[in-house]
Design an enzyme around this catalytic site. Sequence first.
Site, PDB file in Angstrom:
ATOM      1  N   ASP A   6     -33.414  -8.432 -43.806  1.00 56.77           N
ATOM      2  CA  ASP A   6     -34.096  -7.309 -43.168  1.00 56.77           C
ATOM      3  C   ASP A   6     -34.030  -6.098 -44.088  1.00 56.77           C
ATOM      4  O   ASP A   6     -32.948  -5.721 -44.563  1.00 56.77           O
ATOM      5  CB  ASP A   6     -33.424  -6.995 -41.820  1.00 56.77           C
ATOM      6  CG  ASP A   6     -34.170  -5.929 -41.034  1.00 56.77           C
ATOM      7  OD1 ASP A   6     -35.305  -5.600 -41.409  1.00 56.77           O
ATOM      8  OD2 ASP A   6     -33.613  -5.422 -40.047  1.00 56.77           O
ATOM      9  N   ASP A 101     -40.985  -6.334 -42.455  1.00 52.71           N
ATOM     10  CA  ASP A 101     -39.732  -6.068 -43.166  1.00 52.71           C
ATOM     11  C   ASP A 101     -38.640  -7.085 -42.884  1.00 52.71           C
ATOM     12  O   ASP A 101     -37.474  -6.847 -43.189  1.00 52.71           O
ATOM     13  CB  ASP A 101     -39.221  -4.665 -42.831  1.00 52.71           C
ATOM     14  CG  ASP A 101     -38.921  -4.490 -41.355  1.00 52.71           C
ATOM     15  OD1 ASP A 101     -39.317  -5.352 -40.539  1.00 52.71           O
ATOM     16  OD2 ASP A 101     -38.289  -3.475 -40.992  1.00 52.71           O
ATOM     17  N   GLU A 102     -38.976  -8.242 -42.310  1.00 52.44           N
ATOM     18  CA  GLU A 102     -37.978  -9.261 -41.984  1.00 52.44           C
ATOM     19  C   GLU A 102     -38.480 -10.649 -42.377  1.00 52.44           C
ATOM     20  O   GLU A 102     -39.662 -10.942 -42.253  1.00 52.44           O
ATOM     21  CB  GLU A 102     -37.680  -9.283 -40.482  1.00 52.44           C
ATOM     22  CG  GLU A 102     -36.982  -8.073 -39.928  1.00 52.44           C
ATOM     23  CD  GLU A 102     -36.795  -8.202 -38.428  1.00 52.44           C
ATOM     24  OE1 GLU A 102     -35.672  -8.439 -37.976  1.00 52.44           O
ATOM     25  OE2 GLU A 102     -37.806  -8.085 -37.705  1.00 52.44           O
TER      26      GLU A 102
END
Length: 422
Positions: A6, A101-102
């Site tokens: 993350d 974003d992960e």
Amino acid sequence: MIALVDCNSFYVSCERVFRPSLEGRAVLALSNNDGCVVSRSREAKALGVQVGQPYFEVAGIVAAHDGVALSSNFTLYADMSHRVMRTLDRFSPSVLVYSIDEAFLELPPAAVAAPADWAREIRRIVKRDTGIPVSVGVASTCALAKLANDRAKNAPDGVCVFGDQAAVEAELARTPLEDIWGIGPRLGARLRLAGLVTALQFAQASDDWLRRLMSVVEVRLAWELRGTPCLDPGDVRTVRKTMVCSRTFAQATMKFEMLRESVASYTARVAERLREQGSQAGLLQVGISTGYFGPAAETYSNRVLVRLDQPTDYTPALTAEAVEGLRSIFKGGYLYKRAEVMLAELSDKHVRQPDLFRPEDPVALAKQDRLMTAMDRLNAEFGRDAVRVGSSGYRRMAKLRQANRSPRYTTHWDELPVAKAC
């Protein structure tokens, strides 16, 4: 084992890559029209700034602490996300991008013996090659990896590995139920009424009891917390119940034709999101309004709900209904400044309830699906609105207020960063 990587304060981190002077300062990234906070640095978090909070409420305190608020720069953020994900491809044969974003990674056999070292190497390489800091959580299931990643954000090395089952249960006993991935406040409140408070209590509840309270996805989540992999990360994605596209016009207008083009354009935009989610809409709402301030005789606002004969994701059908709805609420003589389109009563596209009195033509439905698939593919490849419905026109009435947007450093030639030799 599974790892969740993350990016830390992703939007803020993207800005800091190209502006190192922002390091150590309270930095906010704002939503469209600079309305709300969507990302914040640790320094801003320490000031009490919350994600989703209206910017005007925190503008004073951020400025008083030499903070910076930046307009959203989604072109930059999307490109930086692509760079991070391509970097992660080097570390695992299986990478599932979960959000901008992960990403979930399956540990390769060579990393299973020393997962913490492998995770620290990921952090080092991603930071070196993209400038983005990441946290890495490793566990035996996706749900536990998500929890491990939450703990990694506060770890000195940005890594947390859940290995021993006893340690996992101790962590679950300290974790409030609502903090578990996929639970959330609403379901958490219902489970608390049933006597469950911690994540460990939820994990140890009987399957039969859980099935009476929730869906099979949440039952699988309990199995994941027990250490049994049985959940695809896509199963836990939040499915939106409504979708809205609304904009403020660059110039107010009295013309119905201008409003019609805007409403048609917004309908196409929200229909594209609808297809991306795999849903269809049964209800459509169109709204228009003048400015909120001024003499009462000069202000007007109205909305209309349109129930569709059959749920659909077909842009021309939705656009036709939206324009007819607009026609029913439009009044001449007013300066309109805003329009919106909302789709509601969303359902799974692959589950259709036929109408006894209006049988559908499967051949026509198949043609519509192929047309929309081609349209979405062309717009994805050649840019937004490369192909559009004719009723949306070519004029741009809406504008985003972006008072402090950074350059699109990686995607626009005239905005590339400049390096100067000393």
